[in-house]
Design an enzyme around this catalytic site. Structure first.
Site, PDB file in Angstrom:
ATOM      1  N   ASN A  46     -54.558   3.713  77.407  1.00  0.00           N
ATOM      2  CA  ASN A  46     -54.539   5.037  76.786  1.00  0.00           C
ATOM      3  C   ASN A  46     -54.243   6.041  77.897  1.00  0.00           C
ATOM      4  OD1 ASN A  46     -55.020   7.455  75.518  1.00  0.00           O
ATOM      5  ND2 ASN A  46     -57.241   7.165  75.306  1.00  0.00           N
ATOM      6  N   LYS A  57     -53.680   9.090  77.702  1.00  0.00           N
ATOM      7  CA  LYS A  57     -54.169  10.439  77.380  1.00  0.00           C
ATOM      8  C   LYS A  57     -53.066  11.460  77.667  1.00  0.00           C
ATOM      9  CE  LYS A  57     -58.819   8.893  78.330  1.00  0.00           C
ATOM     10  NZ  LYS A  57     -60.194   9.249  78.537  1.00  0.00           N
ATOM     11  N   HIS A 108     -60.734   8.447  68.646  1.00  0.00           N
ATOM     12  CA  HIS A 108     -61.190   8.469  70.041  1.00  0.00           C
ATOM     13  C   HIS A 108     -62.271   9.542  70.181  1.00  0.00           C
ATOM     14  CE1 HIS A 108     -61.209   8.994  74.381  1.00  0.00           C
ATOM     15  NE2 HIS A 108     -60.633   7.800  74.465  1.00  0.00           N
ATOM     16  N   GLU A 166     -62.775  11.708  72.316  1.00  0.00           N
ATOM     17  CA  GLU A 166     -62.260  13.036  72.689  1.00  0.00           C
ATOM     18  C   GLU A 166     -61.736  13.770  71.460  1.00  0.00           C
ATOM     19  OE1 GLU A 166     -59.656  11.729  75.853  1.00  0.00           O
ATOM     20  OE2 GLU A 166     -61.417  11.159  77.035  1.00  0.00           O
ATOM     21  N   GLU A 213     -66.413   2.121  72.465  1.00  0.00           N
ATOM     22  CA  GLU A 213     -66.307   2.960  73.652  1.00  0.00           C
ATOM     23  C   GLU A 213     -67.553   3.836  73.759  1.00  0.00           C
ATOM     24  OE1 GLU A 213     -62.062   3.471  75.083  1.00  0.00           O
ATOM     25  OE2 GLU A 213     -62.388   5.041  73.625  1.00  0.00           O
ATOM     26  N   GLY A 268     -64.488   7.698  81.336  1.00  0.00           N
ATOM     27  CA  GLY A 268     -64.061   8.584  82.416  1.00  0.00           C
ATOM     28  C   GLY A 268     -65.158   8.947  83.393  1.00  0.00           C
ATOM     29  N   SER A 283     -64.487   3.108  81.515  1.00  0.00           N
ATOM     30  CA  SER A 283     -64.486   2.817  82.960  1.00  0.00           C
ATOM     31  C   SER A 283     -64.239   1.340  83.264  1.00  0.00           C
ATOM     32  CB  SER A 283     -65.793   3.312  83.608  1.00  0.00           C
ATOM     33  OG  SER A 283     -65.919   4.707  83.449  1.00  0.00           O
TER      34      SER A 283
END
Ligand code: PEP
Length: 252
Positions: A9, A11, A95, A97, A167, A173, A212
């Site tokens: 991904n 991003k 996701h 985010e 996730e 991240g 991560s």
């Protein structure tokens, strides 16, 4: 027998030159494998260019987001059919985010999942708890609700052609990775939730870990029985880092 899926991904990173270098590095270093699928999810403007660079290679193309609508007056949105048209096989939906920064509710995520599946895309459904939710012992409740929202809207059969990515939000991240046992426990829970509705689909669905994941920790995670690959953010932006994860998967 489930195959591994290693998915990058990207991003909102990259540009034409860096993407060309990244894809060139991935295809040059990737060994073909019957047991590991590889997917890259570039930003929307680069999908067609990356697709043409991937021509003749086995690497799959996915998008990072999709509209819940099939077409029409939705300025700035992208329909699932358009993603198919430019060569995508997969699309990430839900996701964390998108959920946190753009207010996507589980109902919206379910509608996007359905739009993707209806158009023939393989949705990659992201689920996961925040740190506060984990510390409150709510991981299974949160993940179970995120999953149930999609099952209620779309039915269980669509998971015969879908991917789930666990996730944990606290691992995305942050450099903080779930331990193999922590991740396995949630992956097992997700598979059991699917199995309660359809055992055959549960046995076949790929459940990826994301948060991560790197070359150094991939082997431990991917060796767990219910972890079928990774959704990779930061480590998908350098070919060597991404390839280290594909190699770990190929070694299992
Ligand atoms: C992600 O955003 O899906 C992700 C897993 O990011 P990272 O690998 O950087 O934690």
């Amino acid at each position: 027998m489930r195959r591994f899926l290693v998915a990058g991904n990207w991003k909102m990173n990259g540009d034409s030159r860096r993407n060309r270098e990244l894809v060139a590095g991935i295809v040059a270093g990737l060994q073909d494998s019957a047991t590991v699928e590889v997917l890259v999810c570039p930003p929307l403007p680069y999908l067609a260019a990356v697709k043409s660079q991937l021509s003749g290679h086995s690497v799959l193309l996915g998008a990072q987001n999709v509209s819940e609508h099939a077409q029409g007056a939705y300025t700035g949105e992208t329909a699932a059919g358009m993603l198919v048209d430019v060569g995508c096989s997969h699309v990430i939906v839900g996701h964390s985010e998108r959920r946190a920064l753009y207010g996507e509710s589980s109902n919206v995520v379910a509608s996007k999942f359905r739009a993707a599946a209806d158009a023939g895309l393989i949705p990659v459904l992201c689920v996961g708890e925040t740190l506060a939710e984990r510390e409150a012992g709510q991981t299974e409740v949160v993940v179970g609700q995120q999953l149930a929202a999609v099952v209620e809207t779309c039915g269980i059969a669509v998971f015969g052609r879908a991917v789930i990515a666990y996730e944990p939000v606290w691992a995305i991240g942050t450099g903080k990775v779930a331990s193999p046992d922590e991740a396995q426990a949630v992956h097992r829970f997700i598979r059991d939730e699917i199995a309660a509705r359809d055992e055959t689909i549960a046995a076949g669905v790929q459940i990826l870990y994301g948060g991560s994941m790197k070359g150094e920790n991939a082997d431990g995670l991917l060796s767990m029985p219910d972890i079928d690959g990774g959704l990779i953010g930061g480590a998908s932006l350098k070919a060597a880092d991404f390839l280290a994860i594909t190699k770990a998967a190929q070694g299992i």
